[in-house]
Design a protein around this motif. Structure first.
Motif, short mmCIF file in Angstrom:
data_model
loop_
_atom_site.label_atom_id
_atom_site.label_comp_id
_atom_site.label_asym_id
_atom_site.label_seq_id
_atom_site.Cartn_x
_atom_site.Cartn_y
_atom_site.Cartn_z
N GLY A 42 49.11 37.43 43.45
CA GLY A 42 49.13 37.90 42.06
C GLY A 42 48.27 37.06 41.15
O GLY A 42 47.73 36.02 41.53
N PRO A 43 48.16 37.49 39.91
CA PRO A 43 47.37 36.75 38.94
C PRO A 43 48.07 35.44 38.55
O PRO A 43 49.28 35.31 38.69
CB PRO A 43 47.30 37.70 37.74
N SER A 44 47.29 34.51 38.04
CA SER A 44 47.87 33.24 37.60
C SER A 44 48.71 33.47 36.34
O SER A 44 48.37 34.30 35.50
CB SER A 44 46.77 32.23 37.31
N ARG A 45 49.77 32.73 36.23
CA ARG A 45 50.65 32.88 35.06
C ARG A 45 49.94 32.47 33.77
O ARG A 45 50.14 33.07 32.73
CB ARG A 45 51.92 32.08 35.26
N GLY A 46 49.10 31.46 33.85
CA GLY A 46 48.36 31.03 32.67
C GLY A 46 47.41 32.10 32.18
O GLY A 46 47.29 32.35 30.97
N GLY A 47 46.73 32.75 33.11
CA GLY A 47 45.82 33.83 32.74
C GLY A 47 46.55 35.00 32.13
O GLY A 47 46.09 35.59 31.14
N VAL A 48 47.69 35.35 32.70
CA VAL A 48 48.48 36.45 32.15
C VAL A 48 48.97 36.09 30.75
O VAL A 48 48.91 36.91 29.83
CB VAL A 48 49.67 36.79 33.08
N PHE A 49 49.45 34.85 30.59
CA PHE A 49 49.93 34.41 29.28
C PHE A 49 48.81 34.50 28.25
O PHE A 49 49.00 35.00 27.14
CB PHE A 49 50.47 32.98 29.36
N LEU A 50 47.63 34.02 28.61
CA LEU A 50 46.50 34.06 27.68
C LEU A 50 46.10 35.50 27.36
O LEU A 50 45.80 35.82 26.20
CB LEU A 50 45.31 33.29 28.27
#
Length: 196
Positions: free
Chosen positions: A147-155
């Motif tokens: 899955g996508p990185s959590r930081g990228g999703v948050f941003l």
């Protein structure tokens, strides 16, 4: 107050319609899988049951039924076991959000896929010369989080929020500040998507 109730009503109606569609399509896919299984077309049955599991809605019965059929097939038909376990894994990964529905089934599927794939010496030549090495190789790769990185999703989410806030500011507040917030929001969203 009246305007807020109208907006809430529209949102609830939209969510209700979406929920109905998910259940109808999920049941249709489950029935298609059942029909294919009755006709002996097990590959089509697996595809139908996987599709039903992907039409995920919490507490929708077709989802659990689809997983049960896939797991039963994997345990009873060796020729289709690997395909069925891969369908379980695929459906579990496709339907995860902040949590993973059927996380236990995903872990079982990963273990079974590694076991079954390790028995095929031609399946992954780089994995190693014996079944134990191949199983370890498959297990390690299946454990990776695709899955996508959590930081990228948050941003990305933060960027969308800033973009929407900026649009609101352009419409109702200081236009220059709103335009700046909108642009920064879009930039944040794009960066978030790029690193996710």
């Amino acid at each position: 107050m009246k305007r807020a109730l109208i907006v809430v009503g529209i949102v609830l109606a939209g969510l209700g319609a979406l929920g109905i569609r998910v259940v109808v399509e999920g049941r249709r896919a489950l029935a298609a899988g059942d029909d294919a299984a009755r006709e002996g077309r097990m590959t089509d049955a697996i595809a139908g049951w996987e599709a039903a599991a992907r039409w995920y809605l919490p507490f929708a019965p077709h989802v659990d039924d689809a997983y049960e059929r896939l797991i039963y097939l994997a345990g009873s038909e060796h020729a289709f076991a690997l395909a069925a376990w891969r369908a379980v894994r695929s459906a579990a990964l496709a339907t995860r959000t902040l949590w993973t529905p059927h996380a236990d089934d995903l872990m079982t599927a990963n273990a079974q896929i590694a076991e079954l794939a390790s028995r095929d010496p031609e399946g992954a030549l780089a994995a190693g010369p014996d079944a134990a090495a191949r199983k370890a190789w498959h297990t390690e790769r299946l454990a990776r989080d695709p899955g996508p990185s959590r930081g990228g999703v948050f941003l990305a989410v933060l960027g969308i929020g800033a973009w929407l806030a900026g649009i609101g500011m352009v419409i109702r507040g200081p236009a220059k500040l709103g335009a700046a917030v909108t642009v920064l929001g879009l930039i944040g969203w794009m960066i978030g998507l790029a690193i996710a």
